[in-house]
Design a protein around this motif. Sequence first.
Motif, PDB file in Angstrom:
ATOM      1  N   HIS A  34      -9.195   3.095   2.628  1.00 13.48           N
ATOM      2  CA  HIS A  34      -8.755   4.251   1.883  1.00 13.48           C
ATOM      3  C   HIS A  34      -9.551   4.349   0.781  1.00 13.48           C
ATOM      4  O   HIS A  34     -10.484   3.485   0.081  1.00 13.48           O
ATOM      5  CB  HIS A  34      -7.370   4.209   1.504  1.00 13.48           C
ATOM      6  N   PRO A  35     -10.211   5.580   0.783  1.00 14.61           N
ATOM      7  CA  PRO A  35     -11.769   5.527  -0.951  1.00 14.61           C
ATOM      8  C   PRO A  35     -10.659   5.652  -1.266  1.00 14.61           C
ATOM      9  O   PRO A  35     -11.873   5.348  -2.614  1.00 14.61           O
ATOM     10  CB  PRO A  35     -11.487   7.529  -0.033  1.00 14.61           C
ATOM     11  N   GLN A  36      -9.709   6.038  -2.141  1.00 15.29           N
ATOM     12  CA  GLN A  36      -8.960   5.953  -3.606  1.00 15.29           C
ATOM     13  C   GLN A  36      -8.387   4.546  -3.966  1.00 15.29           C
ATOM     14  O   GLN A  36      -7.764   4.433  -4.801  1.00 15.29           O
ATOM     15  CB  GLN A  36      -7.615   6.996  -3.371  1.00 15.29           C
ATOM     16  N   PHE A  37      -8.622   3.599  -2.860  1.00 11.46           N
ATOM     17  CA  PHE A  37      -7.944   2.334  -3.393  1.00 11.46           C
ATOM     18  C   PHE A  37      -9.665   0.997  -3.543  1.00 11.46           C
ATOM     19  O   PHE A  37      -9.068   0.106  -2.718  1.00 11.46           O
ATOM     20  CB  PHE A  37      -7.405   1.821  -2.386  1.00 11.46           C
ATOM     21  N   GLY A  38     -10.598   2.212  -3.079  1.00 12.59           N
ATOM     22  CA  GLY A  38     -12.025   1.171  -3.823  1.00 12.59           C
ATOM     23  C   GLY A  38     -12.472   0.837  -2.182  1.00 12.59           C
ATOM     24  O   GLY A  38     -13.659   0.017  -2.212  1.00 12.59           O
ATOM     25  N   GLY A  39     -12.221   1.691  -0.930  1.00 13.95           N
ATOM     26  CA  GLY A  39     -12.456   1.437   0.515  1.00 13.95           C
ATOM     27  C   GLY A  39     -13.937   1.533   0.043  1.00 13.95           C
ATOM     28  O   GLY A  39     -13.956   2.787   0.217  1.00 13.95           O
ATOM     29  N   THR A  40     -14.963   1.614   1.178  1.00 15.65           N
ATOM     30  CA  THR A  40     -16.496   1.588   1.496  1.00 15.65           C
ATOM     31  C   THR A  40     -16.962   1.650   2.980  1.00 15.65           C
ATOM     32  O   THR A  40     -16.279   0.193   3.004  1.00 15.65           O
ATOM     33  CB  THR A  40     -17.629   1.010   0.090  1.00 15.65           C
ATOM     34  N   ASN A 135       3.573   1.310   7.676  1.00 12.04           N
ATOM     35  CA  ASN A 135       4.061   1.734   7.067  1.00 12.04           C
ATOM     36  C   ASN A 135       3.981   3.632   6.002  1.00 12.04           C
ATOM     37  O   ASN A 135       5.341   3.737   5.951  1.00 12.04           O
ATOM     38  CB  ASN A 135       4.487   0.694   5.342  1.00 12.04           C
ATOM     39  N   MET A 136       2.722   3.467   5.689  1.00 12.17           N
ATOM     40  CA  MET A 136       2.392   4.544   4.942  1.00 12.17           C
ATOM     41  C   MET A 136       2.151   5.436   5.532  1.00 12.17           C
ATOM     42  O   MET A 136       2.797   6.596   4.796  1.00 12.17           O
ATOM     43  CB  MET A 136       0.996   4.334   3.878  1.00 12.17           C
ATOM     44  N   VAL A 159       0.411  -5.362   2.245  1.00  5.87           N
ATOM     45  CA  VAL A 159       0.713  -3.826   2.465  1.00  5.87           C
ATOM     46  C   VAL A 159       0.437  -3.111   3.635  1.00  5.87           C
ATOM     47  O   VAL A 159       1.612  -2.253   3.112  1.00  5.87           O
ATOM     48  CB  VAL A 159      -1.443  -3.066   2.618  1.00  5.87           C
ATOM     49  N   ALA A 160       0.177  -3.488   4.161  1.00  7.50           N
ATOM     50  CA  ALA A 160       1.209  -3.211   5.578  1.00  7.50           C
ATOM     51  C   ALA A 160       2.036  -4.320   6.434  1.00  7.50           C
ATOM     52  O   ALA A 160       1.174  -5.135   7.404  1.00  7.50           O
ATOM     53  CB  ALA A 160      -0.299  -2.496   6.233  1.00  7.50           C
ATOM     54  N   PRO A 161       3.067  -4.146   5.963  1.00  8.01           N
ATOM     55  CA  PRO A 161       4.143  -5.530   6.574  1.00  8.01           C
ATOM     56  C   PRO A 161       3.981  -5.462   7.701  1.00  8.01           C
ATOM     57  O   PRO A 161       4.122  -4.332   8.580  1.00  8.01           O
ATOM     58  CB  PRO A 161       5.726  -4.879   6.053  1.00  8.01           C
ATOM     59  N   PRO A 162       3.814  -6.287   8.604  1.00  9.85           N
ATOM     60  CA  PRO A 162       3.882  -6.954   9.693  1.00  9.85           C
ATOM     61  C   PRO A 162       4.800  -6.109  10.604  1.00  9.85           C
ATOM     62  O   PRO A 162       4.640  -5.755  11.620  1.00  9.85           O
ATOM     63  CB  PRO A 162       4.171  -8.202  10.359  1.00  9.85           C
ATOM     64  N   ALA A 163       5.900  -5.728   9.807  1.00 11.49           N
ATOM     65  CA  ALA A 163       7.249  -5.596  11.187  1.00 11.49           C
ATOM     66  C   ALA A 163       7.303  -4.185  11.450  1.00 11.49           C
ATOM     67  O   ALA A 163       7.359  -3.615  12.717  1.00 11.49           O
ATOM     68  CB  ALA A 163       8.643  -5.598  10.291  1.00 11.49           C
ATOM     69  N   ASP A 164       6.074  -3.468  10.712  1.00 11.38           N
ATOM     70  CA  ASP A 164       6.624  -2.101  10.961  1.00 11.38           C
ATOM     71  C   ASP A 164       5.342  -1.812  11.942  1.00 11.38           C
ATOM     72  O   ASP A 164       5.006  -0.904  12.721  1.00 11.38           O
ATOM     73  CB  ASP A 164       5.391  -1.050   9.059  1.00 11.38           C
TER      74      ASP A 164
END
Length: 217
Positions: A34-40, A135-136, A159-164
Amino acid sequence: MPEVIFPGPEGRLEGRYHPQKEKDAPIAIVLHPHPQFGGTMNNKVVYNLHYAFYNMGFTVLRFNFRGVGRSQGEYDQGVGELSDAASALDYLQSMNNNSKHCWVAGFSFGAWIGMQLLMRRPEITGFISVAPPANMYDFSFLAPCPSSGLIINGTADRVAPPADTVNLVNKLHEQKGITVTHTEVEGADHFFQDPHMDPMIDNVSDYVKRRLTESSR
């Protein structure tokens, strides 16, 4: 590492392009978080995926989505980023028009974009989806999912729970004609921090190598 600038929907996009000598080498694009969370494109997972594909004989492109690094434009909720990914694939294909295999790999937000690109581009023969944030984001557009691929995540991902992720995989398993392989890396968090990066990349490499020796989608 050859830097490239190529045209995107909102201006230029900045990438890193690694060609093979063979003209008919398989191709892959790698999509960042994600670009807004520092992703490059220099994210560790993305960087390692890039080199894993290159070391398997792929010509590889990774790039910065709009508004990241030297890429023009601004964040667009995933809509524009999907267009950026399509432009990146166009650029990669334009320079490798003899390629028989085309793969897309994405991490986190990039996995969500990659799966959408898969729906638009029937020539994509395989995908790698690392820690997809089921989840998102809504992944219900994968109906039906057009090609087989690998979904890989860590069992300690907060961040992305395994169950999802398991729910997403179960939905995809119901579809005929494709095989979605699901692998969990025991103890790994969302970013596959050491010592979990190597096992994740080894899993990806083993999967891709196996798929390349099979002729099926």
